[in-house]
Design a protein around this motif. Structure first.
Motif, short mmCIF file in Angstrom:
data_model
loop_
_atom_site.label_atom_id
_atom_site.label_comp_id
_atom_site.label_asym_id
_atom_site.label_seq_id
_atom_site.Cartn_x
_atom_site.Cartn_y
_atom_site.Cartn_z
N PHE A 81 0.76 -1.36 -0.06
CA PHE A 81 0.00 -0.06 -0.09
C PHE A 81 0.96 1.43 -0.04
O PHE A 81 2.05 1.33 0.31
N TYR A 82 0.37 2.60 -0.42
CA TYR A 82 1.16 3.44 -0.41
C TYR A 82 1.36 4.23 0.89
O TYR A 82 0.42 4.18 1.73
N ASP A 83 2.46 4.54 1.14
CA ASP A 83 2.91 5.45 2.47
C ASP A 83 2.03 6.82 2.45
O ASP A 83 1.71 7.29 1.57
N ILE A 84 1.30 6.91 3.64
CA ILE A 84 0.46 7.99 3.98
C ILE A 84 1.20 9.25 3.77
O ILE A 84 0.45 10.43 3.49
N ILE B 176 14.38 -0.80 4.59
CA ILE B 176 13.81 -1.59 5.97
C ILE B 176 14.72 -0.99 7.06
O ILE B 176 15.74 -1.19 7.29
N ASN B 177 13.78 -0.15 7.95
CA ASN B 177 14.33 0.40 9.10
C ASN B 177 13.93 -0.79 10.39
O ASN B 177 12.96 -1.32 10.29
N ALA B 178 15.01 -0.80 11.13
CA ALA B 178 14.72 -1.81 12.23
C ALA B 178 14.89 -1.29 13.61
O ALA B 178 16.15 -0.76 13.79
N GLN C 87 12.62 2.91 13.01
CA GLN C 87 11.54 2.33 12.81
C GLN C 87 10.45 2.81 13.51
O GLN C 87 10.33 2.95 14.90
N THR C 88 9.43 3.42 13.10
CA THR C 88 8.14 3.96 13.82
C THR C 88 6.98 3.12 13.81
O THR C 88 5.97 3.29 14.85
N VAL C 89 7.06 2.32 13.05
CA VAL C 89 5.84 1.23 13.01
C VAL C 89 6.46 -0.40 13.22
O VAL C 89 7.08 -0.70 12.52
N ASP C 90 6.15 -0.90 14.45
CA ASP C 90 6.71 -2.06 14.75
C ASP C 90 5.93 -3.58 13.98
O ASP C 90 5.55 -4.23 14.66
N LEU D 283 7.13 -5.40 10.36
CA LEU D 283 8.25 -5.42 9.23
C LEU D 283 7.54 -4.80 7.96
O LEU D 283 6.51 -5.22 7.65
N HIS D 284 8.45 -4.00 7.20
CA HIS D 284 7.81 -3.26 6.09
C HIS D 284 8.98 -2.99 5.22
O HIS D 284 9.90 -2.48 5.81
N ILE D 285 9.05 -3.27 4.01
CA ILE D 285 9.87 -2.59 2.94
C ILE D 285 9.39 -1.21 2.49
O ILE D 285 8.20 -1.59 2.00
N HIS D 286 10.01 -0.32 2.43
CA HIS D 286 9.86 0.88 1.99
C HIS D 286 10.29 0.84 0.22
O HIS D 286 11.48 0.44 0.17
N PHE D 287 9.62 1.35 -0.43
CA PHE D 287 10.11 1.56 -1.93
C PHE D 287 9.94 3.23 -2.03
O PHE D 287 9.07 3.56 -2.20
P1 5GP Z 1 9.04 3.46 9.46
O1 5GP Z 1 9.71 4.67 9.92
O2 5GP Z 1 8.53 2.50 10.73
O3 5GP Z 1 10.16 2.64 8.60
O4 5GP Z 1 8.08 3.52 8.50
C1 5GP Z 1 6.70 3.75 8.92
C2 5GP Z 1 5.94 4.22 7.73
O5 5GP Z 1 4.59 4.12 7.76
C3 5GP Z 1 6.23 5.97 7.41
O6 5GP Z 1 6.72 6.19 6.39
C4 5GP Z 1 4.72 6.40 7.65
O7 5GP Z 1 4.55 7.52 6.85
C5 5GP Z 1 4.07 5.25 7.29
N1 5GP Z 1 2.74 5.01 7.97
C6 5GP Z 1 2.35 5.50 9.27
N2 5GP Z 1 1.26 5.44 9.47
C7 5GP Z 1 0.56 5.13 8.45
C8 5GP Z 1 -0.96 4.98 8.10
O8 5GP Z 1 -1.79 4.93 8.64
N3 5GP Z 1 -1.32 4.44 6.78
C9 5GP Z 1 0.04 4.43 5.67
N4 5GP Z 1 -0.52 4.15 4.69
N5 5GP Z 1 1.08 4.68 6.10
C10 5GP Z 1 1.40 4.91 7.34
#
Ligand code: 5GP
Ligand code: ZN
Length: 119
Positions: free
Chosen positions: A28-31, A86-88, A94-97, A99-103
């Protein structure tokens, strides 16, 4: 995990702009996009971060990366490329605990690894 933001997105409790969904993966797209193309690929299984990976999850991580590069190409970034991140944990930013790959793609990002977030 019921309190996890991305588990809630996977469960459909929080809306997201979905790019792809299968039995074990969601993209899904990053918010808060940091580039013209910025999406996330996550396993449906709750894995907190890459440092919590178990041997049985290694094939799943391969699938995440395979899908991430497929989507990057579908979104027009195949030729010029982009960045898979990938932030860990805390020191990794890492802000969301879950696992996620950003592109990130669609523009030239700074080459310095440490400044990826500022681009
Ligand atoms: P991290 O900092 O953990 O590597 O990345 C977490 C990512 O999740 C951030 O880039 C942030 O913008 C995204 N994010 C946080 N909350 C939401 C949400 O509710 N929906 C979506 N689509 N992305 C989110
Ligand atoms: Zn989760």
């Amino acid at each position: 995990m019921s309190s996890c933001l991305f588990c809630k997105i996977i469960a459909g409790e929080i809306p997201s702009k979905k790019l792809f969904e299968s039995d074990d993966i969601l993209a899904f797209y990053d918010i808060k996009p940091m580039a013209p193309v910025h999406f996330l690929v996550v396993p449906k299984k709750h894995i907190a971060n890459l440092l919590e990976l178990e041997a049985e999850d290694s094939a799943l991580v391969g699938k995440l990366f395979f899908k991430a590069q497929e989507l990057a190409k579908e979104l027009g970034c195949g030729e010029k490329g982009g960045r898979f991140i990938i932030n860990a944990k805390k020191d990794g930013g890492q802000t969301v605990d879950h696992l996620h790959i950003h592109f990130l793609g669609g523009r030239a990002l700074r080459p310095k690894l440490t400044s990826w977030f500022l681009g």
